[in-house]
Structure formats: structure tokens, C-alpha cells
Write a protein that holds these residues in place. Structure first.
Motif, short mmCIF file in Angstrom:
data_model
loop_
_atom_site.label_atom_id
_atom_site.label_comp_id
_atom_site.label_asym_id
_atom_site.label_seq_id
_atom_site.Cartn_x
_atom_site.Cartn_y
_atom_site.Cartn_z
N GLY A 70 0.82 -1.20 0.00
CA GLY A 70 0.00 0.00 0.00
C GLY A 70 0.85 1.25 0.00
O GLY A 70 2.08 1.21 -0.01
N LEU A 71 0.18 2.38 -0.01
CA LEU A 71 0.89 3.66 0.04
C LEU A 71 1.29 3.99 1.46
O LEU A 71 0.68 3.55 2.43
N ALA A 182 9.12 8.67 -6.23
CA ALA A 182 7.75 8.94 -6.68
C ALA A 182 6.83 9.21 -5.48
O ALA A 182 6.94 8.58 -4.43
N ILE A 183 5.91 10.14 -5.67
CA ILE A 183 4.95 10.49 -4.63
C ILE A 183 3.54 10.49 -5.22
O ILE A 183 3.35 10.45 -6.43
N ILE A 184 2.57 10.55 -4.33
CA ILE A 184 1.18 10.82 -4.69
C ILE A 184 0.84 12.20 -4.12
O ILE A 184 0.96 12.41 -2.91
N LEU A 185 0.46 13.14 -4.96
CA LEU A 185 0.00 14.44 -4.49
C LEU A 185 -1.50 14.32 -4.23
O LEU A 185 -2.29 14.14 -5.14
N ASP A 186 -1.86 14.43 -2.96
CA ASP A 186 -3.25 14.27 -2.57
C ASP A 186 -4.04 15.57 -2.75
O ASP A 186 -5.10 15.59 -3.38
N SER A 187 -3.53 16.67 -2.20
CA SER A 187 -4.24 17.94 -2.28
C SER A 187 -3.28 19.08 -2.01
O SER A 187 -2.16 18.88 -1.53
N VAL A 246 4.75 9.25 -0.09
CA VAL A 246 5.73 8.55 -0.91
C VAL A 246 5.15 7.22 -1.37
O VAL A 246 4.41 6.56 -0.63
N VAL A 247 5.45 6.82 -2.60
CA VAL A 247 5.03 5.52 -3.11
C VAL A 247 6.12 4.52 -2.74
O VAL A 247 7.21 4.56 -3.32
N PRO A 248 5.87 3.62 -1.77
CA PRO A 248 6.93 2.69 -1.34
C PRO A 248 7.00 1.46 -2.23
O PRO A 248 6.01 1.04 -2.83
N LEU A 249 8.19 0.91 -2.34
CA LEU A 249 8.33 -0.39 -2.98
C LEU A 249 7.94 -1.46 -1.97
O LEU A 249 8.10 -1.27 -0.76
#
Length: 272
Positions: A70-71, A182-187, A246-249
Motif C-alpha cells: 500500500g501507500l 515517486a509520490i502521490i499528491l493528494d491535495s 511517498v510511493v513505497p516499494l
């Protein structure tokens, strides 16, 4: 590893751009978020133009295994701290470590080409007296959320104010956040911006953002994996805060790759 090629699949463009897909034997390995992984499996990967590949069953299995991670928990970046230390008004940010794995650097255009901290809540601070349109509290430009303050905000430093007095550039500019992973930009909260603000991440650009003086625009991004995002100001404005993860491996990635490699070797030996 074999040569894999993914073509004509808009859903997968981040995989190509960020090298998040590769092959072990005849199995396609995909690193992606759980949400996209569900779409991948439901559509039987929607993959075309994969050279020297085996069955979709094996590909789907690999995708399911890798996507099981998961993230990381999203963190709110409010420009109060950097590298574990407190940020004070007027501080320039060039590189950053906001915690939670959010590390990288900034690129700035416009003004003095500097991203500086402005304290929007300082009772006798330079931010309030020198730039009243960025003084807390702020109201929601869409009139949905309650009024709120932001403390430190991030601006493109004006070239007519001098570096000792933080003031946003009235002619506009841009701030680009480039991340080490790599990341996820939420807001993100964007402040002021009567002349318009745009937000770009991946292949997406949201324009016409911002509001009047002393207002905020809350923007939901839910970006998918990205390595950077850019906020471009048409005139004055600031970034109040943003939320990202952060997008984890997967923790078991080395074992997974080893197992898949052994599987591919055994299959080739059997075929021989």
C-alpha cells in the motif's frame, strides 16, 4: 531481462516515464498504486505491444503480487520545518526534507527566482505588514470550507522587495517541486491568485485556480505516482500547504524478483 514495450495505453504512461515496469523472464513486473492495480487486473492489463511475453495469466499474477504493497501515510507539508529544523520568515528553500520521505529540490522562475517563506500570521511580522493580501485568516474562495490560517506559506520572492523582506512577485512566476522518489499528491492549498494559478503534475494541468486577496483555493489532485509538480502564478499568490505521500516499494521486493527469476529459469529449462 527481456525487452518489454507498452504502447497506446494512456493509463500506463507513468509506468513508462518513471521506469515502473520491467520484465523478469516472461513476466511483466509493475509497480503501481492499489487503485490502479485493480483497474489493471479488471481490464486484463490492457497491455499491447509487449514483445517476447508469456501468457496474460502470468502477467496478471505478477502485477497482483507487486501491487500488494500500500501507500505510505500521507503527510501535510506546511513549510514550518525543513531538514528537521524550524523555518523562519524570509528563509529560502532550495532543497527539502519535509519528513515522511518527502525529499527533493525546488526550481523557481520569476522574481528573484527564489522560493521564500512568508509568515502569514506574524503579529508584527514582515509578511503581514508588507503583504496584507497574504495575511491570515483566509476564507475559502469556493465558500465551502471554514476560514483558517496557514502560518508559514511559500512564495516566489519579488525582485523589487529585496531578500530581507518576503513579498510575493506581482508579475507571477512558478515553483516546481522535484522529488527524489515517486509520490502521490493528494491535495494542495493555493492562496490569493487573482490573476490565476495553475497546477501541473504528470500530464495533467489544472488552470483557473486561486481567488481574491486573503482567500484560499483547496485543490484535490489524487495524482497517481509523480516525480514533480509545478505551481504557476499568473500574478501574486502563495502555496499554503500540500498533502502528499511517498510511493513505497514492497518490503518483499528482492524475494519476489528472485522468485520470479527462478520461475522463469525453470520454465525455460522445461521448454528446452
Amino acid at each position: 531481462m527481456l525487452d518489454c514495450k507498452i504502447q497506446n495505453v494512456p493509463l500506463f504512461h507513468p509506468l513508462i516515464r518513471e521506469n515502473r515496469a520491467f520484465c523478469v523472464g516472461d513476466i511483466l513486473i509493475i509497480f503501481y498504486t492499489p487503485l490502479i492495480c485493480m483497474n489493471v487486473q479488471a481490464s486484463k492489463l490492457m497491455v499491447t505491444g509487449i514483445t517476447k511475453m508469456g501468457s496474460l495469466k502470468n502477467i496478471t499474477l505478477a502485477a497482483a503480487l507487486v501491487c500488494s504493497a500500500g501507500l505510505a501515510q500521507a503527510a501535510v507539508v506546511s513549510f514550518d520545518e525543513n531538514f528537521g529544523g524550524a523555518l523562519t520568515e524570509g528563509t529560502e528553500i532550495t532543497t527539502f526534507d519535509f519528513g515522511a520521505g518527502l525529499t527533493g529540490s525546488l526550481t523557481v522562475t520569476g522574481g528573484t527566482a527564489e522560493a521564500r517563506v512568508l509568515d502569514s500570521e506574524s503579529g508584527n511580522g514582515l509578511g503581514v505588514t508588507n503583504d496584507p493580501d497574504l495575511a491570515s485568516p483566509f476564507s475559502d474562495a469556493d465558500r465551502v470550507l471554514a476560514d483558517r490560517g496557514f502560518g508559514n506559506v511559500l512564495i516566489v520572492q519579488s525582485d523589487d522587495a529585496g531578500v530581507s523582506i518576503p513579498n510575493d512577485e506581482r508579475s507571477g512566476g512558478s515553483i516546481t517541486f522535484t522529488f527524489d522518489t515517486a509520490i502521490i499528491l493528494d491535495s494542495i492549498f493555493l492562496l490569493d491568485g487573482e490573476e490565476g494559478i495553475s497546477l501541473t503534475y504528470g500530464l495533467t494541468t489544472l488552470s483557473g485556480l486561486g481567488g481574491a486577496d486573503n482567500t484560499f483555493d483547496f485543490v484535490t489532485a489524487n495524482s497517481g505516482p509523480i516525480l514533480s509538480f509545478t505551481v504557476e502564478f499568473g500574478g501574486s499568490g502563495a502555496i499554503g500547504e500540500f498533502k502528499a505521500s511517498v510511493v513505497p516499494l514492497p518490503a518483499g521486493l528482492p524475494l519476489l524478483i528472485g522468485g520470479l527469476g527462478a520461475f522463469a529459469w525453470m520454465k525455460r529449462r522445461k521448454q528446452a
